[in-house]
Design a protein around this motif. Structure first.
Motif, PDB file in Angstrom:
ATOM      1  N   ASP A 249       0.810  -1.214   0.000  1.00 31.36           N
ATOM      2  CA  ASP A 249       0.000   0.000   0.000  1.00 31.36           C
ATOM      3  C   ASP A 249       0.839   1.257   0.000  1.00 31.36           C
ATOM      4  O   ASP A 249       0.317   2.351  -0.031  1.00 31.36           O
ATOM      5  N   GLY A 250       2.139   1.090   0.093  1.00 34.41           N
ATOM      6  CA  GLY A 250       3.006   2.239   0.244  1.00 34.41           C
ATOM      7  C   GLY A 250       2.925   3.241  -0.898  1.00 34.41           C
ATOM      8  O   GLY A 250       1.876   3.836  -1.110  1.00 34.41           O
ATOM      9  N   HIS A 348       7.411  15.841  -4.509  1.00 32.72           N
ATOM     10  CA  HIS A 348       7.558  14.465  -5.025  1.00 32.72           C
ATOM     11  C   HIS A 348       7.503  13.442  -3.899  1.00 32.72           C
ATOM     12  O   HIS A 348       8.306  12.525  -3.811  1.00 32.72           O
ATOM     13  N   MET A 349       6.558  13.665  -3.010  1.00 38.57           N
ATOM     14  CA  MET A 349       6.354  12.729  -1.899  1.00 38.57           C
ATOM     15  C   MET A 349       4.901  12.292  -1.918  1.00 38.57           C
ATOM     16  O   MET A 349       4.042  12.993  -2.464  1.00 38.57           O
ATOM     17  N   SER A 350       4.606  11.119  -1.322  1.00 41.01           N
ATOM     18  CA  SER A 350       3.195  10.826  -1.133  1.00 41.01           C
ATOM     19  C   SER A 350       2.883  10.661   0.337  1.00 41.01           C
ATOM     20  O   SER A 350       3.539   9.920   1.056  1.00 41.01           O
ATOM     21  N   ALA A 355       1.719   6.985   6.291  1.00 43.40           N
ATOM     22  CA  ALA A 355       3.146   7.167   6.020  1.00 43.40           C
ATOM     23  C   ALA A 355       3.409   8.334   5.091  1.00 43.40           C
ATOM     24  O   ALA A 355       2.483   8.887   4.479  1.00 43.40           O
ATOM     25  N   LEU A 356       4.704   8.696   5.025  1.00 43.49           N
ATOM     26  CA  LEU A 356       5.172   9.678   4.051  1.00 43.49           C
ATOM     27  C   LEU A 356       6.292   9.028   3.264  1.00 43.49           C
ATOM     28  O   LEU A 356       7.272   8.543   3.836  1.00 43.49           O
ATOM     29  N   TYR A 357       6.110   8.978   1.950  1.00 43.74           N
ATOM     30  CA  TYR A 357       7.086   8.314   1.092  1.00 43.74           C
ATOM     31  C   TYR A 357       7.763   9.348   0.206  1.00 43.74           C
ATOM     32  O   TYR A 357       7.090  10.177  -0.408  1.00 43.74           O
ATOM     33  N   ASP A 358       9.085   9.310   0.177  1.00 42.52           N
ATOM     34  CA  ASP A 358       9.864  10.238  -0.640  1.00 42.52           C
ATOM     35  C   ASP A 358      10.278   9.534  -1.928  1.00 42.52           C
ATOM     36  O   ASP A 358      11.121   8.635  -1.903  1.00 42.52           O
ATOM     37  N   TYR A 364      10.772   5.667   3.000  1.00 39.22           N
ATOM     38  CA  TYR A 364       9.750   6.156   3.920  1.00 39.22           C
ATOM     39  C   TYR A 364      10.398   7.059   4.947  1.00 39.22           C
ATOM     40  O   TYR A 364      11.484   6.750   5.452  1.00 39.22           O
ATOM     41  N   LEU A 365       9.740   8.169   5.264  1.00 37.22           N
ATOM     42  CA  LEU A 365      10.260   9.091   6.267  1.00 37.22           C
ATOM     43  C   LEU A 365       9.523   8.835   7.574  1.00 37.22           C
ATOM     44  O   LEU A 365       8.300   8.919   7.629  1.00 37.22           O
ATOM     45  N   ARG A 366      10.248   8.479   8.597  1.00 38.11           N
ATOM     46  CA  ARG A 366       9.609   8.153   9.881  1.00 38.11           C
ATOM     47  C   ARG A 366       9.349   9.426  10.672  1.00 38.11           C
ATOM     48  O   ARG A 366      10.140  10.362  10.624  1.00 38.11           O
TER      49      ARG A 366
END
Ligand code: DGT
Ligand code: MG
Length: 389
Positions: A249-250, A348-350, A355-358, A364-366
Motif C-alpha cells: 500500500d506504500g 515528489h512525496m506521497s 506514512a510519508l514516502y519520498d 519512507y520518512l519516519r
C-alpha cells in the motif's frame, strides 16, 4: 515591494496547508455561498468544480478582514472567474441569484436530505432522486431496500441531523476512555476531527487510539465494541479490519483518500443526563456513569426520551503510524487534500494517514510528531486550531 499597497494580499499562499485558517473568520457571508455551489457540484458528480469553489471559499476564510470590494481580492490565489462573479454579485446586490436558486432547488434540497442519511453517498442519493424520492420518509413509505447502515441512518435520522456539542463530545470521550482502558490499560486515546480543531459542534465525534508498545493495538477494536455493547452504549457499529501493508500500500496507494486502519463506524446511545451532569459539575467519568445507571432505560425513541443517538468514529493506529494518523484525522478535509497535493506536486512525496514516502530518495520518512511531518514537507507547522481551511 508592495504592488498594491496591501501586504495581506501579497502574503496569501496558494495551498491551504501553507496558510493559517482560524475557525472564526470575517467572510462567512461569502464562504457560505461558495460552499453551497461546491456542495451542489459534488451532488452533480463534478469534483473539479466542487474543489475549485471550496478552495476559493478557503482563501476568503484566511483573510484578516471582511471583503468590501473587488479591489480587496486583487492578487489573491484560487479565485476563478465563476467564484469572482458570485462574490461580485453578493457585494453589489447582497446575494447571488445562482446561489439562491441552487439553495431553493428541489434537487439540492433532496440531495442534502438523502446524503444526510448515515450510509448514503452521492451515487445512491442521486439514483433515489431520479426515481422521485426526496426524503428519508419517502424511503420508508416506498419500502426501499436499505443495508444495515442505512437502516440505522433512517432510524436515527433526526438525532443524527442535530449537531453534536462539545459537551456531548466530552462525555463520549470519557466513555471511550473508560472502554479502552478496561480492555487495554496503557492505551492512548485522542479526540480528532473538528473537535481537535476547536469546533464547538460537529456532525460526529472522531477518536484515534494507539498503544506505545507496537503490536498491543492489534485486535483491539472488537474488544472495545464488545465492552460498549455490554454496557448498552452502542446502537450500531460496523468494524473494518486493518488492511494496511507497507509493501503493497506504500508508494502506489499512499495518496489515496481512504485509509486502511482498523476502524469502527458507530452510533452511540448517549444519556442526556450524563451531559447535563458533566456541564453542571466537575463530576468525574465515574460519577457521570453511576448517575446514569439510576435513570430508567428508555426504549422509546422520542424527543422526550432520556437519550440521543450520536455518530462516533473510532480508529486504531499502530504507534509507528500515530503521527501520520493524527495529521490525517485532524482535518479539515480541504486541509488534508491540500497537504497531499502539496506533497505530490511540490515535493515528489506521497502522504497518507499511514506514512510519508519520498519518491526521490525512494524511502519512507519516519515521524513521531506532526511537527516532524510538516518539517519533512518543507511547511511551517500549522496548529490544529488553524487548519480550518
Ligand atoms: P464534522 O463534520 O464536524 O465531523 O467535521 P470533521 O472535520 O470532524 O470531519 P469528519 O468527521 O468527516 O472527518 C474528520 C477528519 O478525518 C477529516 O477532516 C478528514 C479525516 N477523515 C475522515 N474520513 C476519513 C477517511 O476515510 N480516511 C482518511 N484518511 N481520513 C478521513
Ligand atoms: Mg468529525
Amino acid at each position: 515591494p508592495k504592488p498594491n499597497g496591501d501586504p495581506t494580499a501579497m502574503l496569501m499562499k496558494s495551498y491551504a496547508c501553507q496558510r493559517r485558517t482560524p475557525l472564526k473568520h470575517h467572510n462567512s457571508f461569502l464562504t457560505e455561498a461558495l460552499e453551497i455551489l461546491s456542495q451542489n457540484a459534488e451532488y452533480n458528480d463534478n469534483e473539479g468544480r466542487s474543489v475549485a469553489f471550496r478552495r476559493a471559499a478557503s482563501v476568503l476564510k484566511a483573510l484578516p478582514r471582511r471583503v468590501r470590494s473587488m479591489q480587496d481580492l486583487r492578487c489573491l490565489p484560487c479565485l476563478g472567474d465563476h467564484s469572482q462573479r458570485v462574490i461580485k454579485e453578493i457585494l453589489e446586490d447582497g446575494s447571488s441569484r445562482e446561489v439562491e436558486s441552487t439553495r431553493q432547488s428541489e434537487q439540492y434540497q433532496a440531495m442534502k436530505a438523502l446524503t444526510g442519511i448515515f450510509g448514503v453517498g452521492v451515487r445512491t442519493a442521486d439514483r433515489w432522486f431520479r426515481e422521485g424520492l426526496r426524503s428519508p420518509d419517502d424511503l420508508i413509505r416506498t419500502g426501499q431496500q436499505l443495508n444495515r447502515e442505512q437502516q440505522a441512518g433512517v432510524q436515527y435520522y433526526d438525532d443524527l441531523q442535530k449537531p453534536v456539542t462539545k459537551a456531548e463530545a466530552d462525555v463520549i470521550s470519557d466513555i471511550v476512555e473508560k472502554a479502552v482502558h478496561a480492555v487495554l490499560p496503557g492505551a492512548e486515546i485522542q479526540l480528532m476531527g473538528g473537535f481537535r480543531r476547536g469546533k464547538e459542534v460537529g456532525h460526529d465525534v472522531d477518536f484515534l487510539i494507539t498503544h506505545p508498545e507496537e503490536g498491543k493495538e492489534e485486535g483491539l477494536m472488537p474488544k472495545i465494541t464488545n465492552w460498549l455493547k455490554e454496557q448498552g452504549l452502542l446502537l450500531y457499529q460496523k468494524t473494518t479490519r486493518n488492511s494496511y501493508l507497507e509493501k503493497m500500500d506504500g508508494p502506489a496507494r499512499a495518496s489515496s483518500n481512504m485509509d486502511r486502519f482498523e476502524r469502527c463506524f458507530s452510533i452511540f446511545k448517549l444519556q442526556k443526563c450524563a451531559v447535563s451532569c458533566k456541564l453542571s459539575s466537575t463530576a468525574s467519568a465515574e460519577d457521570v456513569s453511576t448517575a446514569c445507571e439510576r435513570e430508567r432505560p428508555d426504549e422509546h425513541h422520542s424527543e422526550a426520551s432520556g437519550w440521543r443517538a450520536v455518530r462516533v468514529d473510532l480508529v486504531v493506529s499502530p504507534y509507528s503510524q500515530f503521527a501520520f494518523a493524527t495529521l490525517g484525522w485532524t482535518g479539515s478535509k480541504l486541509f488534508e487534500r491540500e497537504l497531499r497535493r502539496w506533497a505530490g506536486q511540490e515535493k515528489h512525496m506521497s502522504l497518507s494517514s499511514h506514512a510519508l514516502y519520498d519518491s526521490k530518495q525512494n524511502l519512507y520518512l519516519r515521524a513521531k510528531t506532526e511537527e516532524e511531518i510538516f518539517a519533512y514537507l518543507g511547511l511551517e507547522f500549522i496548529p490544529p486550531s488553524e487548519r480550518n481551511a
